[in-house]
Design a protein around this motif. Sequence first.
Motif, short mmCIF file in Angstrom:
data_model
loop_
_atom_site.label_atom_id
_atom_site.label_comp_id
_atom_site.label_asym_id
_atom_site.label_seq_id
_atom_site.Cartn_x
_atom_site.Cartn_y
_atom_site.Cartn_z
N GLN A 103 0.84 -1.21 0.00
CA GLN A 103 0.00 0.00 0.00
C GLN A 103 0.87 1.26 0.00
O GLN A 103 0.58 2.22 -0.74
N ARG A 104 1.92 1.27 0.82
CA ARG A 104 2.83 2.43 0.85
C ARG A 104 3.50 2.63 -0.51
O ARG A 104 3.62 3.76 -0.98
N ARG A 107 1.05 4.04 -3.08
CA ARG A 107 0.81 5.46 -2.82
C ARG A 107 2.01 6.31 -3.23
O ARG A 107 1.86 7.36 -3.86
N ASP A 111 2.07 9.22 -6.04
CA ASP A 111 2.53 10.57 -5.76
C ASP A 111 3.63 11.03 -6.72
O ASP A 111 3.85 12.24 -6.88
N ARG A 124 -4.71 15.06 -5.41
CA ARG A 124 -4.01 14.01 -4.66
C ARG A 124 -4.97 12.86 -4.34
O ARG A 124 -4.62 11.69 -4.46
N SER A 125 -6.17 13.22 -3.92
CA SER A 125 -7.18 12.21 -3.61
C SER A 125 -7.50 11.36 -4.83
O SER A 125 -7.62 10.13 -4.75
N ARG A 128 -4.72 8.91 -5.65
CA ARG A 128 -4.57 7.87 -4.63
C ARG A 128 -5.75 6.90 -4.58
O ARG A 128 -5.77 6.01 -3.72
N LYS A 130 -7.73 3.63 -5.56
CA LYS A 130 -7.12 2.34 -5.89
C LYS A 130 -7.10 2.09 -7.40
O LYS A 130 -6.12 1.57 -7.92
N LYS A 133 -4.20 4.02 -8.78
CA LYS A 133 -2.91 3.48 -8.35
C LYS A 133 -2.54 2.24 -9.17
O LYS A 133 -1.37 2.08 -9.54
#
Length: 181
Positions: A103-104, A107, A111, A124-125, A128, A130, A133
């Motif tokens: 997960q990190r 993210r 970013d 940003r939302s 991020r 799923k 990502k």
Amino acid sequence: RVAQVFGPSEIVIQEAYDAVVRKGLTDAIARLNAISPLEYERPPKIRGDAVGYAVKPGTKIAIQFGTYDGALMHELGHVLDWRYDLWNRLTRDPDVQVRRTIQRELRALADERLGGEEGTASYRSYLRKKEEKIANAVHALLYAPELMERVAPRVQTRLRNFFARTPELKPLLDIKPSLVL
């Protein structure tokens, strides 16, 4: 009458792109289409600020004409997520620490799209989510493997291993930039 046209009614516009990369991507779309219908088009304009979109559950990809192939890689990532459940393949693990690491990494990779800028909270939302990502991870695997190795090595390994075990996806791993226009 508003205007009179004196020239040809059609204008031919050439598109510059890496022919080897484009062929690898369109061949992948053809392989996926042979399994389940997947329409691919390059319209002159896409609504709003978008340069591409994919239709859930993975039946269509549209990329604006003249847009670089990274957009196609990203939208292909959405299709692959929907068709192969990539989110769960990448993020499920019995070890909670592994899940947190993945997960990190996802993210951090998302970013990277901010290019070192802060970006708005809403952007940003969006990055991020799923779905974004996963599409971004596929794009990174194909387009920026060195960056992905640095930022998301575990995600890269899992995604690469899944592609390598999946016959219709394995050739995607062989796509390399060229000087062929």
